[in-house]
Scaffold this motif. Structure first.
Motif, PDB file in Angstrom:
ATOM      1  N   TYR A 235      39.773  59.764  35.385  1.00 19.29           N
ATOM      2  CA  TYR A 235      38.381  59.350  35.638  1.00 19.29           C
ATOM      3  C   TYR A 235      37.992  59.201  37.339  1.00 19.29           C
ATOM      4  CZ  TYR A 235      37.858  57.321  31.039  1.00 19.29           C
ATOM      5  OH  TYR A 235      37.579  56.946  29.805  1.00 19.29           O
ATOM      6  N   GLY A 236      39.284  59.059  38.094  1.00 20.37           N
ATOM      7  CA  GLY A 236      39.057  59.135  39.514  1.00 20.37           C
ATOM      8  C   GLY A 236      38.868  60.737  39.944  1.00 20.37           C
ATOM      9  N   ARG A 237      39.381  61.482  39.243  1.00 21.70           N
ATOM     10  CA  ARG A 237      39.259  62.956  39.678  1.00 21.70           C
ATOM     11  C   ARG A 237      38.000  63.219  39.443  1.00 21.70           C
ATOM     12  NH1 ARG A 237      42.123  68.532  37.407  1.00 21.70           N
ATOM     13  NH2 ARG A 237      41.258  69.783  39.371  1.00 21.70           N
ATOM     14  N   VAL A 238      37.240  62.971  38.295  1.00 17.23           N
ATOM     15  CA  VAL A 238      35.824  63.264  38.115  1.00 17.23           C
ATOM     16  C   VAL A 238      34.912  62.650  39.298  1.00 17.23           C
ATOM     17  CG1 VAL A 238      33.784  62.811  36.794  1.00 17.23           C
ATOM     18  CG2 VAL A 238      35.988  62.966  35.656  1.00 17.23           C
ATOM     19  N   LEU A 239      35.159  61.659  39.675  1.00 18.78           N
ATOM     20  CA  LEU A 239      34.497  60.924  40.896  1.00 18.78           C
ATOM     21  C   LEU A 239      34.695  61.744  42.115  1.00 18.78           C
ATOM     22  CD1 LEU A 239      34.828  57.090  40.526  1.00 18.78           C
ATOM     23  CD2 LEU A 239      33.215  58.588  39.437  1.00 18.78           C
ATOM     24  N   GLU A 240      35.978  62.353  42.394  1.00 13.42           N
ATOM     25  CA  GLU A 240      36.128  62.947  43.391  1.00 13.42           C
ATOM     26  C   GLU A 240      35.871  64.618  43.593  1.00 13.42           C
ATOM     27  OE1 GLU A 240      40.590  62.501  44.000  1.00 13.42           O
ATOM     28  OE2 GLU A 240      40.157  60.473  44.331  1.00 13.42           O
TER      29      GLU A 240
ATOM     30  N   ALA B 190      35.177  68.267  30.703  1.00 13.59           N
ATOM     31  CA  ALA B 190      36.428  68.456  30.309  1.00 13.59           C
ATOM     32  C   ALA B 190      37.367  67.389  30.886  1.00 13.59           C
ATOM     33  CB  ALA B 190      37.313  69.708  30.743  1.00 13.59           C
ATOM     34  N   GLN B 191      37.235  67.275  32.294  1.00 13.99           N
ATOM     35  CA  GLN B 191      38.039  66.154  33.200  1.00 13.99           C
ATOM     36  C   GLN B 191      37.893  64.777  32.389  1.00 13.99           C
ATOM     37  OE1 GLN B 191      40.090  66.762  35.347  1.00 13.99           O
ATOM     38  NE2 GLN B 191      40.774  64.766  34.994  1.00 13.99           N
ATOM     39  N   LEU B 192      36.330  64.570  32.507  1.00 13.19           N
ATOM     40  CA  LEU B 192      36.042  63.324  31.832  1.00 13.19           C
ATOM     41  C   LEU B 192      36.739  63.038  30.400  1.00 13.19           C
ATOM     42  CD1 LEU B 192      34.006  60.596  31.621  1.00 13.19           C
ATOM     43  CD2 LEU B 192      32.534  62.064  30.281  1.00 13.19           C
ATOM     44  N   HIS B 193      37.012  64.200  29.629  1.00 12.71           N
ATOM     45  CA  HIS B 193      37.432  63.656  28.143  1.00 12.71           C
ATOM     46  C   HIS B 193      38.976  63.779  28.326  1.00 12.71           C
ATOM     47  CE1 HIS B 193      34.279  64.072  24.981  1.00 12.71           C
ATOM     48  NE2 HIS B 193      33.471  64.592  25.986  1.00 12.71           N
TER      49      HIS B 193
ATOM     50  N   VAL C 145      29.625  61.671  35.987  1.00 15.49           N
ATOM     51  CA  VAL C 145      30.267  60.682  37.001  1.00 15.49           C
ATOM     52  C   VAL C 145      30.068  59.329  36.548  1.00 15.49           C
ATOM     53  CG1 VAL C 145      29.962  59.640  39.334  1.00 15.49           C
ATOM     54  CG2 VAL C 145      30.392  62.166  38.994  1.00 15.49           C
ATOM     55  N   GLU C 146      28.918  59.053  35.836  1.00 17.24           N
ATOM     56  CA  GLU C 146      28.530  57.615  35.567  1.00 17.24           C
ATOM     57  C   GLU C 146      29.266  57.244  34.436  1.00 17.24           C
ATOM     58  OE1 GLU C 146      27.056  53.910  35.394  1.00 17.24           O
ATOM     59  OE2 GLU C 146      26.624  55.456  36.991  1.00 17.24           O
ATOM     60  N   LEU C 147      29.481  58.239  33.566  1.00 19.06           N
ATOM     61  CA  LEU C 147      30.524  57.883  32.436  1.00 19.06           C
ATOM     62  C   LEU C 147      32.172  57.557  32.903  1.00 19.06           C
ATOM     63  CD1 LEU C 147      29.195  60.433  29.780  1.00 19.06           C
ATOM     64  CD2 LEU C 147      28.998  58.098  29.634  1.00 19.06           C
TER      65      LEU C 147
ATOM     66  N   ARG D  57      32.670  56.222  35.803  1.00 18.29           N
ATOM     67  CA  ARG D  57      32.653  54.851  36.261  1.00 18.29           C
ATOM     68  C   ARG D  57      32.781  53.793  35.307  1.00 18.29           C
ATOM     69  NH1 ARG D  57      28.424  56.905  40.493  1.00 18.29           N
ATOM     70  NH2 ARG D  57      29.641  57.049  42.232  1.00 18.29           N
ATOM     71  N   LYS D  58      32.184  54.121  34.283  1.00 15.58           N
ATOM     72  CA  LYS D  58      32.322  53.357  33.098  1.00 15.58           C
ATOM     73  C   LYS D  58      33.514  53.067  32.541  1.00 15.58           C
ATOM     74  CE  LYS D  58      27.366  53.223  31.767  1.00 15.58           C
ATOM     75  NZ  LYS D  58      26.321  53.635  30.704  1.00 15.58           N
ATOM     76  N   GLY D  59      34.193  54.272  32.301  1.00 18.30           N
ATOM     77  CA  GLY D  59      35.734  54.228  31.944  1.00 18.30           C
ATOM     78  C   GLY D  59      36.607  53.407  32.941  1.00 18.30           C
ATOM     79  N   ILE D  60      36.390  53.704  34.103  1.00 22.61           N
ATOM     80  CA  ILE D  60      37.130  52.871  35.262  1.00 22.61           C
ATOM     81  C   ILE D  60      36.934  51.467  34.974  1.00 22.61           C
ATOM     82  CG2 ILE D  60      37.432  52.423  37.616  1.00 22.61           C
ATOM     83  CD1 ILE D  60      37.156  55.535  37.907  1.00 22.61           C
ATOM     84  N   GLY D  61      35.772  51.150  34.979  1.00 21.53           N
ATOM     85  CA  GLY D  61      35.414  49.623  34.671  1.00 21.53           C
ATOM     86  C   GLY D  61      35.855  48.897  33.362  1.00 21.53           C
ATOM     87  N   ARG D  62      35.997  49.793  32.279  1.00 20.30           N
ATOM     88  CA  ARG D  62      36.496  49.275  31.187  1.00 20.30           C
ATOM     89  C   ARG D  62      38.130  48.934  31.152  1.00 20.30           C
ATOM     90  NH1 ARG D  62      33.600  53.259  28.606  1.00 20.30           N
ATOM     91  NH2 ARG D  62      35.589  54.801  28.824  1.00 20.30           N
ATOM     92  N   ILE D  63      38.699  50.059  31.863  1.00 15.91           N
ATOM     93  CA  ILE D  63      40.139  49.617  31.995  1.00 15.91           C
ATOM     94  C   ILE D  63      40.472  48.693  33.289  1.00 15.91           C
ATOM     95  CG2 ILE D  63      42.101  50.865  33.197  1.00 15.91           C
ATOM     96  CD1 ILE D  63      41.182  53.461  32.090  1.00 15.91           C
TER      97      ILE D  63
END
Length: 110
Positions: free
Chosen positions: A78-83, A57-60, A92-94, A96-102
């Motif tokens: 996305y950062g909240r997913v990681l934390e 849910a957080q990822l979405h 978490v990998e998805l 990170r990819k979202g963060i990388g895109r942004i």
């Protein structure tokens, strides 16, 4: 898609998963990203112990904000997913990819 069909047919007896699937319906089928974010936030509030579902849910939430063009909120989500959901490796990998895109689309200073 199979989970979506099961949900539509009433085949899931998991309230957390059902609510998450409602968010997916709003996001994907209806295209109502704001409503989807609200549903995903409710999943996280109501089912914090269902870390697998809450992480998705957080990822979405991040994905919805990214699609809406609200990149600062997307990065925070996305950062909240990681934390918060660090043990949910695939999610978490998805994130990170979202963060990388942004971060790849942001203008570099200087």
């Amino acid at each position: 898609m199979a989970l979506l069909m099961l949900w539509l047919l009433g085949g899931l007896d998991d309230p957390a998963e059902n609510l998450y699937q409602k968010g997916l319906m709003e996001e994907v089928a209806e295209g109502d990203l704001k409503e989807a974010v609200e549903v995903y936030e409710e999943v996280i509030r109501r089912y914090p112990d269902r870390r697998d579902v809450a992480a998705r849910a957080q990822l979405h939430i991040g994905m919805c904000y990214e699609r809406m063009g609200d990149l600062p909120r997307a990065l925070r989500a996305y950062g909240r997913v990681l934390e918060t959901f660090w043990e949910q490796r695939e999610v978490v990998e998805l994130a990170r990819k979202g963060i990388g895109r942004i971060e790849g689309t942001r203008p570099r200073p200087g």
